[in-house]
Structure formats: structure tokens, C-alpha cells
Design a protein around this motif. Structure first.
Motif, mmCIF file in Angstrom:
data_model
loop_
_atom_site.group_PDB
_atom_site.id
_atom_site.type_symbol
_atom_site.label_atom_id
_atom_site.label_comp_id
_atom_site.label_asym_id
_atom_site.label_seq_id
_atom_site.Cartn_x
_atom_site.Cartn_y
_atom_site.Cartn_z
ATOM 1 N N ASN A 21 0.818 -1.208 0.000
ATOM 2 C CA ASN A 21 0.000 0.000 0.000
ATOM 3 C C ASN A 21 0.855 1.262 0.000
ATOM 4 O OD1 ASN A 21 -2.405 -1.440 0.007
ATOM 5 N ND2 ASN A 21 -2.569 -1.463 2.236
ATOM 6 N N LEU A 22 1.973 1.231 0.718
ATOM 7 C CA LEU A 22 2.863 2.393 0.754
ATOM 8 C C LEU A 22 3.437 2.673 -0.627
ATOM 9 C CD1 LEU A 22 4.485 4.575 2.245
ATOM 10 C CD2 LEU A 22 6.218 2.832 2.743
ATOM 11 N N VAL A 23 3.951 1.634 -1.276
ATOM 12 C CA VAL A 23 4.536 1.811 -2.606
ATOM 13 C C VAL A 23 3.456 2.236 -3.602
ATOM 14 C CG1 VAL A 23 5.718 0.661 -4.512
ATOM 15 C CG2 VAL A 23 6.401 0.182 -2.158
ATOM 16 N N LYS A 24 2.262 1.667 -3.462
ATOM 17 C CA LYS A 24 1.161 2.022 -4.359
ATOM 18 C C LYS A 24 0.832 3.507 -4.274
ATOM 19 C CE LYS A 24 -3.672 0.951 -5.409
ATOM 20 N NZ LYS A 24 -4.844 0.125 -5.034
ATOM 21 N N VAL A 25 0.817 4.055 -3.072
ATOM 22 C CA VAL A 25 0.533 5.484 -2.888
ATOM 23 C C VAL A 25 1.529 6.330 -3.669
ATOM 24 C CG1 VAL A 25 0.589 7.378 -1.209
ATOM 25 C CG2 VAL A 25 -0.644 5.279 -0.669
ATOM 26 N N TYR A 26 2.800 5.979 -3.562
ATOM 27 C CA TYR A 26 3.841 6.724 -4.285
ATOM 28 C C TYR A 26 3.683 6.568 -5.795
ATOM 29 C CZ TYR A 26 6.682 8.242 -0.313
ATOM 30 O OH TYR A 26 7.140 8.890 0.818
ATOM 31 N N LEU A 27 3.381 5.352 -6.240
ATOM 32 C CA LEU A 27 3.225 5.106 -7.668
ATOM 33 C C LEU A 27 2.058 5.910 -8.245
ATOM 34 C CD1 LEU A 27 3.766 1.239 -7.753
ATOM 35 C CD2 LEU A 27 5.249 2.941 -8.818
ATOM 36 N N LEU A 28 0.940 5.904 -7.546
ATOM 37 C CA LEU A 28 -0.229 6.650 -8.009
ATOM 38 C C LEU A 28 0.047 8.149 -8.041
ATOM 39 C CD1 LEU A 28 -3.100 4.738 -6.162
ATOM 40 C CD2 LEU A 28 -2.543 4.646 -8.597
ATOM 41 N N LYS A 29 0.777 8.617 -7.046
ATOM 42 C CA LYS A 29 1.134 10.037 -6.994
ATOM 43 C C LYS A 29 1.981 10.430 -8.198
ATOM 44 C CE LYS A 29 3.318 13.475 -3.977
ATOM 45 N NZ LYS A 29 4.047 13.684 -2.697
ATOM 46 N N GLU A 30 2.811 9.506 -8.667
ATOM 47 C CA GLU A 30 3.670 9.772 -9.817
ATOM 48 C C GLU A 30 2.953 9.556 -11.153
ATOM 49 O OE1 GLU A 30 6.921 10.946 -9.875
ATOM 50 O OE2 GLU A 30 6.431 11.363 -7.794
ATOM 51 N N GLY A 31 1.697 9.108 -11.092
ATOM 52 C CA GLY A 31 0.907 8.982 -12.308
ATOM 53 C C GLY A 31 0.933 7.631 -12.978
ATOM 54 N N TYR A 32 1.390 6.589 -12.261
ATOM 55 C CA TYR A 32 1.452 5.267 -12.858
ATOM 56 C C TYR A 32 0.115 4.540 -12.743
ATOM 57 C CZ TYR A 32 6.562 5.709 -12.836
ATOM 58 O OH TYR A 32 7.852 6.127 -13.054
ATOM 59 N N GLU A 33 -0.114 3.627 -13.668
ATOM 60 C CA GLU A 33 -1.219 2.679 -13.572
ATOM 61 C C GLU A 33 -0.706 1.508 -12.734
ATOM 62 O OE1 GLU A 33 -5.005 0.885 -15.166
ATOM 63 O OE2 GLU A 33 -4.199 2.909 -15.295
ATOM 64 N N VAL A 34 -1.356 1.206 -11.594
ATOM 65 C CA VAL A 34 -0.838 0.206 -10.655
ATOM 66 C C VAL A 34 -1.684 -1.062 -10.704
ATOM 67 C CG1 VAL A 34 -0.210 -0.299 -8.272
ATOM 68 C CG2 VAL A 34 0.002 2.038 -9.147
ATOM 69 N N ILE A 35 -1.012 -2.182 -10.937
ATOM 70 C CA ILE A 35 -1.625 -3.510 -10.871
ATOM 71 C C ILE A 35 -0.972 -4.222 -9.689
ATOM 72 C CG2 ILE A 35 -2.090 -5.635 -12.146
ATOM 73 C CD1 ILE A 35 -1.169 -3.921 -14.680
ATOM 74 N N GLU A 36 -1.753 -4.948 -8.902
ATOM 75 C CA GLU A 36 -1.220 -5.560 -7.682
ATOM 76 C C GLU A 36 -1.334 -7.077 -7.705
ATOM 77 O OE1 GLU A 36 -2.329 -3.437 -3.920
ATOM 78 O OE2 GLU A 36 -3.698 -2.378 -5.263
ATOM 79 N N ALA A 37 -0.383 -7.724 -7.051
ATOM 80 C CA ALA A 37 -0.427 -9.164 -6.823
ATOM 81 C C ALA A 37 0.222 -9.444 -5.475
ATOM 82 C CB ALA A 37 0.292 -9.918 -7.933
#
Length: 231
Positions: A21-37
Motif C-alpha cells: 500500500n505504501l509503494v502504491k501510494v507513491y506510484l499513483l502520486k507519480e501517475g502510474y497505472e498500478v496492478i497488484e499481486a
């Protein structure tokens, strides 16, 4: 949101929900499309389904290890997608083994999420030609292959519809007039179709997308033109 990163898909494979969740927050802030597993088996399914631009891969995963996922990506899936390993394994032997398996970078836990974002950006800049696609909320266009996908279903578009969608996805959240659309589509301002013909093509494009998803990606802005909404 950083315009030059919009549409870049990242598969984040991490079984620890707090780290994920922490990394996802940073990724979304940078504008990436995030897929999780959350495990190796799910990671393989998501790779086959989405073919992400880059893989952030924890090594100590349930079901299938990160090392085995990395080996599978390179040898069986035969993909050169960039891989950054995220791991608590700190020995030089582990680093060397990870790089030999095909990883592009090796980040030891605990790590700085901000530094990780820089590493991702550097690798994607270096491998830009490999990720020749744009993705928004499951809608993906692959210009080199001439393919459009909605999740795991491929859309059959005409040549003109494909060019329209590519143009929209390159300019997300921007209102484009019919005149601008014609200029984008045709080189040297050659107007092979009328502005009203654009409306017909966009109508057909919308209908084909709507067959696969209820999401309204292409919206009419009254008196101005059209806008692709990055959902």
C-alpha cells in the motif's frame, strides 16, 4: 500527475499489505497505472493478462518465489520487461543471483519509496521502446502491434478508430476540438474527412468500447469537442 508517465503500467508484487500500500501510494502520486499481486501465482496471471511496463517483484512470496517468477518471465514468457527486485536478502551472493536471473535492479528492504520512484523512472526511460503502450483503467493500446485491449478482451477497431483512440490516449483529460482532432490524425493538415465524419467515427469507437465496459472514456464537451477521461 506527471504527463510523461501517464498510462505506464506497473505490476507491484508484494505479500506484505503495508509495504504494498505504501509503494502504491507513491506510484499513483507519480501517475502510474498500478496492478497488484500478493503471491507468485497471481503475479504470473497478472503478467499474462496485462503485460505491464515494469515489474516490482518481492522475492519471498507465497506459492511461487520471486526468483521463480523472474526466471519464468525471462525463459518461459520470453519477455524483456524491466524487473526491479524488492527483497530483504542483503548478501552479495543474493544480489548477483538476482541479476543473473534477469533483474534490472535490486532494491534492499527497508528502502526509500522516493528513491524507488527515481529508479523506476530511470529504467523506464531507458526501456521506453519496450513499453510502447498506454493503459487507463484496463483500457490498453499497443501502437506497434496495432492492438487495443479492455482487460483481457481485444477490441476490433478500424484503422481510423485506432488512430482516434491513440490520439485521445496520448492527450488524456484534454478537450480537443474537431479541428484539432483532424490535425492530429492527418499529416500536413490534409483533411481527408469532414469534421462531422469525425463524430460518426467517435460514435462507433464509443460503441465498441461500451461493449466491453460501462466506463465512459470518451466524453462530449458541448460546444468545444471531445475529451478522453483517464479513468
Amino acid at each position: 500527475m506527471k504527463q510523461h508517465l501517464i498510462g505506464k503500467s506497473v505490476l507491484l508484487v508484494e505479500d506484505d499489505p503495508k509495504i504494498r500500500n505504501l509503494v502504491k501510494v507513491y506510484l499513483l502520486k507519480e501517475g502510474y497505472e498500478v496492478i497488484e499481486a500478493s503471491d507468485g501465482s497471481e503475479a504470473k496471471e497478472k503478467i499474462k493478462r496485462y503485460d505491464p511496463c515494469i515489474l516490482l517483484l518481492d522475492l519471498m512470496l507465497p506459492k511461487i518465489s520471486g526468483e521463480e517468477v523472474c526466471r519464468w518471465v525471462r525463459e518461459d514468457f520470453q519477455s524483456m520487461m524491466p524487473i526491479i527486485m524488492l527483497t530483504a536478502k542483503v548478501s552479495e551472493k543474493d544480489r548477483i543471483q538476482g541479476l543473473k536471473l534477469g533483474a534490472d535492479d535490486y532494491v534492499v528492504k527497508p528502502f526509500s519509496p522516493a528513491e524507488l520512484m527515481v529508479r523506476i523512472e530511470v529504467i523506464l526511460r531507458r526501456t521506453a521502446s519496450r513499453c510502447s503502450k498506454l493503459s487507463f483503467g484496463g483500457l490498453t493500446i499497443k501502437p506497434i502491434k496495432g492492438e487495443v485491449w479492455m482487460d483481457s478482451e481485444q477490441l476490433e477497431l478500424t484503422h481510423f478508430e485506432f488512430k482516434l483512440l491513440h490520439m485521445f490516449m496520448q492527450n488524456p483529460n484534454q478537450v480537443l476540438s474537431r479541428e484539432q482532432i483532424l490535425t492530429f490524425i492527418y499529416e500536413n493538415n490534409e483533411k481527408a474527412v469532414s469534421e462531422r465524419t469525425i463524430d460518426v467515427h467517435i460514435k462507433h469507437l464509443r460503441e465498441k468500447i461500451k461493449e466491453k465496459t460501462p466506463k465512459d472514456y470518451i466524453q462530449t464537451v458541448r460546444g468545444m469537442g471531445y475529451k478522453f477521461v483517464a479513468l
